[in-house]
Design an enzyme around this catalytic site. Structure first.
Site, PDB file in Angstrom:
ATOM      1  N   ALA A  48       0.846  -1.207   0.000  1.00  0.00           N
ATOM      2  CA  ALA A  48       0.000   0.000   0.000  1.00  0.00           C
ATOM      3  C   ALA A  48       0.873   1.247   0.000  1.00  0.00           C
ATOM      4  O   ALA A  48       1.830   1.344   0.779  1.00  0.00           O
ATOM      5  CB  ALA A  48      -0.894   0.008   1.234  1.00  0.00           C
TER       6      ALA A  48
ATOM      7  N   GLY B 116      17.625   2.872  14.294  1.00  0.00           N
ATOM      8  CA  GLY B 116      17.756   2.464  12.890  1.00  0.00           C
ATOM      9  C   GLY B 116      18.359   1.074  12.758  1.00  0.00           C
ATOM     10  O   GLY B 116      17.746   0.077  13.138  1.00  0.00           O
TER      11      GLY B 116
ATOM     12  N   ASP C 164      11.209  13.223  18.657  1.00  0.00           N
ATOM     13  CA  ASP C 164      11.599  11.922  18.081  1.00  0.00           C
ATOM     14  C   ASP C 164      12.429  11.133  19.102  1.00  0.00           C
ATOM     15  O   ASP C 164      12.185   9.950  19.339  1.00  0.00           O
ATOM     16  CB  ASP C 164      12.402  12.171  16.792  1.00  0.00           C
ATOM     17  CG  ASP C 164      13.006  10.899  16.233  1.00  0.00           C
ATOM     18  OD1 ASP C 164      12.309  10.194  15.485  1.00  0.00           O
ATOM     19  OD2 ASP C 164      14.177  10.587  16.562  1.00  0.00           O
TER      20      ASP C 164
ATOM     21  N   LYS D  87      11.691   7.456  21.315  1.00  0.00           N
ATOM     22  CA  LYS D  87      12.655   6.349  21.445  1.00  0.00           C
ATOM     23  C   LYS D  87      13.001   6.108  22.913  1.00  0.00           C
ATOM     24  O   LYS D  87      13.130   4.961  23.351  1.00  0.00           O
ATOM     25  CB  LYS D  87      13.906   6.667  20.633  1.00  0.00           C
ATOM     26  CG  LYS D  87      13.623   6.701  19.130  1.00  0.00           C
ATOM     27  CD  LYS D  87      14.767   7.356  18.393  1.00  0.00           C
ATOM     28  CE  LYS D  87      14.508   7.412  16.898  1.00  0.00           C
ATOM     29  NZ  LYS D  87      15.480   8.265  16.197  1.00  0.00           N
TER      30      LYS D  87
ATOM     31  N   GLY E  85      18.309   6.073   8.115  1.00  0.00           N
ATOM     32  CA  GLY E  85      18.682   5.783   6.728  1.00  0.00           C
ATOM     33  C   GLY E  85      17.921   4.567   6.255  1.00  0.00           C
ATOM     34  O   GLY E  85      17.689   3.626   7.028  1.00  0.00           O
TER      35      GLY E  85
HETATM   36  N1  LIG Z   1      13.759   7.029   7.158  1.00  0.00           N
HETATM   37  C1  LIG Z   1      14.491   6.577   8.166  1.00  0.00           C
HETATM   38  O1  LIG Z   1      15.717   6.709   8.190  1.00  0.00           O
HETATM   39  C2  LIG Z   1      13.816   5.873   9.315  1.00  0.00           C
HETATM   40  C3  LIG Z   1      14.607   5.302  10.333  1.00  0.00           C
HETATM   41  C4  LIG Z   1      13.997   4.629  11.391  1.00  0.00           C
HETATM   42  C5  LIG Z   1      12.613   4.542  11.435  1.00  0.00           C
HETATM   43  N2  LIG Z   1      11.872   5.128  10.442  1.00  0.00           N
HETATM   44  C6  LIG Z   1      10.421   5.011  10.533  1.00  0.00           C
HETATM   45  O2  LIG Z   1       9.964   4.241   9.439  1.00  0.00           O
HETATM   46  C7  LIG Z   1       8.673   4.688   9.039  1.00  0.00           C
HETATM   47  C8  LIG Z   1       8.696   5.038   7.562  1.00  0.00           C
HETATM   48  O3  LIG Z   1       9.627   6.078   7.342  1.00  0.00           O
HETATM   49  P1  LIG Z   1      10.094   6.483   5.866  1.00  0.00           P
HETATM   50  O4  LIG Z   1      11.224   7.434   6.045  1.00  0.00           O
HETATM   51  O5  LIG Z   1      10.295   5.265   5.038  1.00  0.00           O
HETATM   52  O6  LIG Z   1       8.803   7.286   5.378  1.00  0.00           O
HETATM   53  P2  LIG Z   1       8.469   7.810   3.898  1.00  0.00           P
HETATM   54  O7  LIG Z   1       9.691   7.804   3.059  1.00  0.00           O
HETATM   55  O8  LIG Z   1       7.707   9.063   4.059  1.00  0.00           O
HETATM   56  O9  LIG Z   1       7.488   6.677   3.317  1.00  0.00           O
HETATM   57  C9  LIG Z   1       6.152   6.533   3.743  1.00  0.00           C
HETATM   58  C10 LIG Z   1       5.460   5.541   2.816  1.00  0.00           C
HETATM   59  O10 LIG Z   1       4.155   5.298   3.294  1.00  0.00           O
HETATM   60  C11 LIG Z   1       3.198   5.592   2.254  1.00  0.00           C
HETATM   61  N3  LIG Z   1       2.022   6.158   2.908  1.00  0.00           N
HETATM   62  C12 LIG Z   1       1.986   7.201   3.788  1.00  0.00           C
HETATM   63  N4  LIG Z   1       0.726   7.410   4.211  1.00  0.00           N
HETATM   64  C13 LIG Z   1      -0.045   6.508   3.565  1.00  0.00           C
HETATM   65  C14 LIG Z   1      -1.435   6.220   3.572  1.00  0.00           C
HETATM   66  N5  LIG Z   1      -2.289   6.928   4.315  1.00  0.00           N
HETATM   67  N6  LIG Z   1      -1.882   5.203   2.806  1.00  0.00           N
HETATM   68  C15 LIG Z   1      -1.015   4.481   2.052  1.00  0.00           C
HETATM   69  N7  LIG Z   1       0.307   4.688   2.014  1.00  0.00           N
HETATM   70  C16 LIG Z   1       0.788   5.691   2.755  1.00  0.00           C
HETATM   71  C17 LIG Z   1       3.880   6.557   1.317  1.00  0.00           C
HETATM   72  O11 LIG Z   1       3.316   6.446   0.025  1.00  0.00           O
HETATM   73  P3  LIG Z   1       3.951   7.229  -1.240  1.00  0.00           P
HETATM   74  O12 LIG Z   1       5.239   6.522  -1.572  1.00  0.00           O
HETATM   75  O13 LIG Z   1       2.942   7.096  -2.316  1.00  0.00           O
HETATM   76  O14 LIG Z   1       4.174   8.657  -0.785  1.00  0.00           O
HETATM   77  C18 LIG Z   1       5.331   6.032   1.384  1.00  0.00           C
HETATM   78  O15 LIG Z   1       5.504   4.955   0.491  1.00  0.00           O
HETATM   79  C19 LIG Z   1       8.323   5.867   9.964  1.00  0.00           C
HETATM   80  O16 LIG Z   1       7.558   5.400  11.045  1.00  0.00           O
HETATM   81  C20 LIG Z   1       9.684   6.335  10.454  1.00  0.00           C
HETATM   82  O17 LIG Z   1       9.630   6.954  11.722  1.00  0.00           O
HETATM   83  C21 LIG Z   1      12.437   5.778   9.390  1.00  0.00           C
END
Ligand SMILES: NC(=O)c1ccc[n+]([C@@H]2O[C@H](COP(=O)([O-])OP(=O)(O)OC[C@H]3O[C@@H](n4cnc5c(N)ncnc54)[C@H](OP(=O)(O)O)[C@@H]3O)[C@@H](O)[C@H]2O)c1
Length: 427
Positions: free
Chosen positions: A42, A133, A200, A204, A301
């Site tokens: 999704a 991470g 954030d 944690k 990351g």
């Molecule tokens: N990024 C990091 O380094 C990192 C590290 C540790 C933990 N996290 C955690 O991992 C999670 C994801 O982070 P991310 O950085 O990967 O986020 P992101 O890049 O913003 O990706 C979010 C994804 O979810 C989809 N999405 C969002 N809302 C939606 C909805 N209502 N219905 C369907 N799809 C939806 C988005 O779709 P689209 O692609 O179409 O926009 C996208 O594919 C978060 O909880 C974050 O705190 C991230």
């Protein structure tokens, strides 16, 4: 038997994991003995270009398709946020699907309810990627160290703020300039509020504290302060006094209960946390039998975080294959969480004062009136104004706040220009 995986989200973390499951599937199966298949994904925008090839009909814009699909065995939640992620995770668990999530905000806000729902359904809710991470810290705390009486968990759990502080210290640049550079380099988001406000890190800290002490600590019980009020000039003074500023998450067991908070603190330059640079995270875990353990590495990351998610996916898949009901590794008992006002710490203060005889005595007696005892004092500058730097012994939050208000009212004090906690185990 192949385990069919449904994804909620395919962004930074989900996209990295999807690529690995599609491009390295054979290697993963050979090493782990588990066959995984990407069944449903999704996303918000199904028309967006994705750099991974998914079969026809795999993508959907309705995340409920993933959790209600009877052919999805296991759900990976990497969409982030509380809503709709929380209710989707709950629905997946209640329908008997294990869930792996990287969502610290969700676990810190609704973790207890979700862990209990998972236990009731006999499936796992795993969240290694939610803290640190790519650093394995959740499983060590909840399983490997389950028998240890942990006394303190303390560390740097937000890479964005550590990157900003490192740049401010090493390049002598002001906060706003460094923040803009961090955004350009992708270390800070366009809206950096969650990172720079300490929220954030507080999510944690809540998770780490809950697992370390077996007492549920929700996000709302974690006092947090960010780095946006810190000034470059204090970094220079602190360096001369032998300290470095860090945004610390601290959870510790004291006589009155556990205390959990996130705030900037000056750390002695020789402390290992002082030399954690850039976006790296580092967490100390302390206990009477283990002494000190240090977990360090990339705290965010897509690729490092996806490794942590994949580890959990393989674990949950093995549980499904074994067909035994999963049990939560930690049960939460009642306990006392100390009010932030009752937490004691050492303090660094910078005061602009009149430079004339008797001023120091007035200031010292004002501190004394509020049970704050001064450890060391330095004076900078001459003329009719001077800068006083003070470091105190341990003093309660409430006492320091009262002392500060009283100092602000003294005619000899121009202003209390900076107040920063000092994290040091020295007496
Ligand atoms: N990024 C990091 O380094 C990192 C590290 C540790 C933990 N996290 C955690 O991992 C999670 C994801 O982070 P991310 O950085 O990967 O986020 P992101 O890049 O913003 O990706 C979010 C994804 O979810 C989809 N999405 C969002 N809302 C939606 C909805 N209502 N219905 C369907 N799809 C939806 C988005 O779709 P689209 O692609 O179409 O926009 C996208 O594919 C978060 O909880 C974050 O705190 C991230």
């Amino acid at each position: 038997m192949t385990i069919r995986v449904g994804f909620l989200g395919a962004g930074t973390v989900g996209g990295s994991l999807l690529r690995r499951l599609v491009e390295q599937n054979d290697a993963i199966a050979t090493k782990s003995g588990v066959e995984l298949d990407v069944h449903r994904v999704a996303v918000r925008d199904v028309g967006k270009a994705r750099d991974v090839a998914l079969g026809d009909g795999v993508l959907t814009a309705d995340p409920r398709d993933v959790v209600t699909d009877p052919d999805v065995d296991l759900v990976v939640e990497v969409m982030g946020g509380l809503d709709p992620a929380g209710d989707l995770v709950l629905a997946a668990l209640q329908s008997g699907k294990p869930v792996v999530t990287a969502n610290k905000a969700l676990i810190a806000a609704r973790g207890r309810e979700l862990i209990e729902a998972a236990e009731a359904a006999g499936v796992s809710l795993l969240f290694e990627a939610a803290v640190g991470g790519g650093i394995p810290i959740i499983r060590p705390l909840s399983q490997s160290l389950a028998g240890e009486q942990i006394t303190r968990v303390m560390g740097i759990v937000n890479g964005t703020t550590n990157f900003i502080l490192t740049k401010m210290i090493e390049d002598g640049l002001p906060y706003h300039g460094v923040l803009a550079e961090a955004q350009e380099l992708g270390y800070a988001e366009a809206d950096p509020t969650a990172d720079v406000s300490g929220a954030d890190a507080a999510a944690k800290a809540a998770i780490l504290a809950s697992l370390a002490f077996g007492i549920w600590v929700g996000f709302d019980r974690v006092h947090h302060e960010g780095i946006d009020q810190l000034e470059q000039i204090d970094f220079e003074f602190a360096a001369n006094l032998g300290y470095r500023p860090k945004l610390l998450a601290i959870a510790e067991q004291g006589p009155g209960g556990i205390a959990v908070r996130v705030h900037p603190a000056l750390v002695p330059s020789e402390h290992p946390l002082a030399s954690v640079r850039g976006a790296t995270n580092a967490v100390f875990v302390e206990g009477p039998a283990i002494g000190e353990l240090l977990f360090t590495g990339p705290g965010a990351g897509g690729d490092p975080t996806a490794t942590a998610v994949l580890g959990d996916v393989l674990h949950a898949a093995r549980e499904l294959l074994a067909k035994t009901p999963a049990k939560a590794p930690i049960r939460f008992a009642p306990g006392t969480i100390v009010e932030f006002d009752d937490v004691a710490t050492k303090w660094y203060l910078r005061l602009e004062v009149a430079d004339r005889p008797g001023v120091l005595a007035r200031i010292a007696s004002t501190f004394g009136d509020h049970r704050v005892s001064i450890k060391s004092v330095w004076q900078e500058g001459r003329g009719d104004r001077a800068t006083l730097l003070l470091v105190t012994h341990d003093a309660l939050e409430r006492d320091l706040r009262a002392a500060r208000a009283a100092l602000d009212g003294l005619e000899v004090v121009g202003q209390v220009a900076a107040v920063i906690r000092v994290q040091s185990d020295e007496p």
